[in-house]
Design a protein around this motif. Structure first.
Motif, mmCIF file in Angstrom:
data_model
loop_
_atom_site.group_PDB
_atom_site.id
_atom_site.type_symbol
_atom_site.label_atom_id
_atom_site.label_comp_id
_atom_site.label_asym_id
_atom_site.label_seq_id
_atom_site.Cartn_x
_atom_site.Cartn_y
_atom_site.Cartn_z
ATOM 1 N N LEU A 1 -32.857 24.646 -46.069
ATOM 2 C CA LEU A 1 -33.509 25.730 -45.237
ATOM 3 C C LEU A 1 -32.546 26.715 -44.572
ATOM 4 C CD1 LEU A 1 -35.968 27.137 -43.859
ATOM 5 C CD2 LEU A 1 -35.590 25.426 -41.901
ATOM 6 N N TYR A 2 -31.358 26.066 -43.980
ATOM 7 C CA TYR A 2 -30.487 26.953 -43.431
ATOM 8 C C TYR A 2 -29.771 27.736 -44.501
ATOM 9 C CZ TYR A 2 -30.513 25.541 -38.632
ATOM 10 O OH TYR A 2 -31.148 25.271 -37.188
ATOM 11 N N ARG A 3 -29.301 27.283 -45.585
ATOM 12 C CA ARG A 3 -28.770 27.832 -46.825
ATOM 13 C C ARG A 3 -29.738 29.272 -47.332
ATOM 14 N NH1 ARG A 3 -27.091 24.891 -51.950
ATOM 15 N NH2 ARG A 3 -29.186 24.635 -52.203
ATOM 16 N N PHE B 1 -28.178 30.736 -42.403
ATOM 17 C CA PHE B 1 -27.612 30.119 -41.203
ATOM 18 C C PHE B 1 -26.622 29.146 -41.744
ATOM 19 C CE2 PHE B 1 -31.002 30.814 -37.854
ATOM 20 C CZ PHE B 1 -30.636 32.281 -37.978
ATOM 21 N N PHE B 2 -26.381 29.138 -42.856
ATOM 22 C CA PHE B 2 -25.449 27.965 -43.534
ATOM 23 C C PHE B 2 -23.967 28.456 -43.302
ATOM 24 C CE2 PHE B 2 -22.807 26.101 -47.000
ATOM 25 C CZ PHE B 2 -22.960 24.807 -46.571
ATOM 26 N N ASP B 3 -22.955 27.546 -42.988
ATOM 27 C CA ASP B 3 -21.558 28.105 -42.675
ATOM 28 C C ASP B 3 -21.591 29.119 -41.735
ATOM 29 O OD1 ASP B 3 -18.966 27.783 -43.081
ATOM 30 O OD2 ASP B 3 -18.937 29.318 -44.926
ATOM 31 N N SER B 4 -22.056 28.958 -40.594
ATOM 32 C CA SER B 4 -22.147 29.927 -39.499
ATOM 33 C C SER B 4 -22.269 29.110 -38.125
ATOM 34 C CB SER B 4 -23.010 30.918 -39.474
ATOM 35 O OG SER B 4 -24.405 30.476 -39.269
ATOM 36 N N HIS B 5 -21.643 29.678 -37.198
ATOM 37 C CA HIS B 5 -21.619 29.018 -35.817
ATOM 38 C C HIS B 5 -23.249 29.171 -35.318
ATOM 39 C CE1 HIS B 5 -17.153 29.417 -34.941
ATOM 40 N NE2 HIS B 5 -17.251 28.434 -35.534
ATOM 41 N N LEU B 6 -23.882 30.293 -35.855
ATOM 42 C CA LEU B 6 -24.888 30.441 -35.177
ATOM 43 C C LEU B 6 -25.862 29.418 -35.712
ATOM 44 C CD1 LEU B 6 -27.075 32.444 -33.768
ATOM 45 C CD2 LEU B 6 -27.546 33.544 -35.836
ATOM 46 N N GLY B 7 -25.917 28.672 -36.977
ATOM 47 C CA GLY B 7 -26.620 27.783 -37.484
ATOM 48 C C GLY B 7 -26.444 26.426 -36.590
ATOM 49 N N LEU B 8 -25.129 26.108 -36.381
ATOM 50 C CA LEU B 8 -24.605 24.994 -35.656
ATOM 51 C C LEU B 8 -25.497 25.079 -34.258
ATOM 52 C CD1 LEU B 8 -21.026 23.974 -36.110
ATOM 53 C CD2 LEU B 8 -23.096 23.012 -36.911
ATOM 54 N N ILE B 9 -25.479 26.275 -33.611
ATOM 55 C CA ILE B 9 -26.192 26.324 -32.556
ATOM 56 C C ILE B 9 -27.761 26.265 -32.482
ATOM 57 C CG2 ILE B 9 -26.750 28.087 -30.390
ATOM 58 C CD1 ILE B 9 -24.076 29.194 -31.121
ATOM 59 N N LEU C 1 -22.560 27.688 -25.777
ATOM 60 C CA LEU C 1 -24.034 28.399 -26.253
ATOM 61 C C LEU C 1 -25.122 27.311 -26.525
ATOM 62 C CD1 LEU C 1 -22.423 31.484 -28.467
ATOM 63 C CD2 LEU C 1 -23.491 31.479 -25.917
ATOM 64 N N THR C 2 -24.757 26.256 -27.200
ATOM 65 C CA THR C 2 -25.847 25.158 -27.379
ATOM 66 C C THR C 2 -26.176 24.793 -26.153
ATOM 67 O OG1 THR C 2 -24.756 24.756 -29.498
ATOM 68 C CG2 THR C 2 -26.198 23.065 -28.833
ATOM 69 N N PRO D 1 -21.366 19.805 -38.112
ATOM 70 C CA PRO D 1 -20.303 20.672 -38.675
ATOM 71 C C PRO D 1 -19.792 20.211 -39.891
ATOM 72 C CG PRO D 1 -19.594 20.160 -36.410
ATOM 73 C CD PRO D 1 -20.787 19.278 -36.779
ATOM 74 N N LEU D 2 -19.553 18.898 -40.053
ATOM 75 C CA LEU D 2 -19.214 18.633 -41.664
ATOM 76 C C LEU D 2 -19.912 18.873 -42.618
ATOM 77 C CD1 LEU D 2 -16.973 16.824 -43.054
ATOM 78 C CD2 LEU D 2 -18.721 14.882 -42.746
ATOM 79 N N ILE D 3 -21.432 19.033 -42.215
ATOM 80 C CA ILE D 3 -22.338 19.328 -43.258
ATOM 81 C C ILE D 3 -22.668 20.762 -43.391
ATOM 82 C CG2 ILE D 3 -24.917 18.973 -43.971
ATOM 83 C CD1 ILE D 3 -23.038 16.624 -44.236
#
Length: 279
Positions: free
Chosen positions: A133-135, A139-147, A84-85, A216-218
């Motif tokens: 911002l993501y938290r 979007f934090f702790d989600s695959h959508l945030g990583l994408i 997806l990314t 992913p670690l962060i």
């Protein structure tokens, strides 16, 4: 000795040297592959057994994939995030590159310089603002945030812009006369002409995202959301004394990269050749 024979000897010597260097680079991978098929007692035997005397193909890989620490779950997470990314980043970068190269609007050059200047900011310098911002937006702790983190690439925009600039404007003007808008011109004319370049960037983005460990670690906390890189670190911690299992996990982790490169190497070569011709 003629010049032709000298040239043949020179090419032969270079070929032999390149082959020797390539074998040296391949030796660690060959050892890793061999160790993944061995019983634990044979992993560090000396001299090295390149071909295992006792094969443990099914046992080692079964333990990795469906054992106490099942890799298939983390594999699926990584495949989902990476695919997806890659698709999103390639599409966004291509659209932005087309806009900066083929659409004339006020301050377009200055806006592109501002976008390009952000590439000089180290990614580590903006990790804390991104984290906050993501938290705050969920979007934090989600695959959508990583994408979303890797879907907007300054390097991809700059790289593809150079290829779009090589597309002659006459094609665009002819399409505009026939009533085509920018969206249709992009998909029907410009994009097919730079498809090898987009494919090259997509392959690079796939490799970068698959190997990404820092993001992913962060930005991930839940174990079920881990990608293959975090899973490898955790798997190594749990199975620190079983190197045959660790090598089997490592082989499993890099196989998709090898497959992507083998399948996409033609597009990479075409992209490089296209850049050379247009340069």
């Amino acid at each position: 000795m003629t010049v032709k024979n000298i040239e043949r000897i020179r090419r032969g010597v270079i070929t032999v040297l390149m082959f020797a260097v390539s074998v040296m680079f391949l030796l660690p991978f060959i050892w890793m592959l061999s160790a993944s098929f061995k019983i634990e007692a044979d992993v560090f035997t000396y001299p090295i057994q390149w071909i295992p005397t006792k094969w443990h193909i099914i046992e080692n890989y079964k333990e990795v994939w469906v054992g106490k620490f099942p890799f298939y779950k983390y594999y699926w997470n990584t495949v989902k995030v990476t695919v997806l990314t890659t698709a999103t980043s390639a599409c966004v970068s291509a659209l932005a590159a087309y806009g900066f190269s083929k659409i004339n609007f006020a301050a377009s050059k200055y806006l592109f310089l501002i976008v390009l200047a952000t590439y000089m900011i180290p990614h580590q310098a903006i990790l804390v603002p991104q984290f906050i911002l993501y938290r705050s937006i969920g979007f934090f702790d989600s695959h959508l945030g990583l994408i979303f983190l890797s879907s907007f690439s300054v390097l991809g925009t700059f790289m593809l812009r150079q290829f779009f600039m090589g597309v002659h404007n006459e094609y665009m003007e002819s399409a505009k006369i026939d009533g085509a808008g920018h969206w249709r011109i992009f998909w029907k004319i410009a994009f097919p002409l730079v498809r090898p370049a987009v494919a090259t960037y997509a392959i690079l983005r796939f490799i970068w995202t698959w190997n990404d460990y820092q993001n992913p670690l962060i930005f991930l906390r839940t174990d079920n959301l881990y990608t293959i890189q975090l899973a490898m670190q955790k798997f190594t911690t749990i199975n620190g004394e079983f190197y045959s299992l660790i090598m089997a996990a490592a082989v499993s982790a890099i196989l998709p990269l090898l497959l992507v490169f083998i399948v996409g190497q033609k597009s990479v070569i075409e992209g490089i050749a296209l850049g050379g011709v247009k340069g």
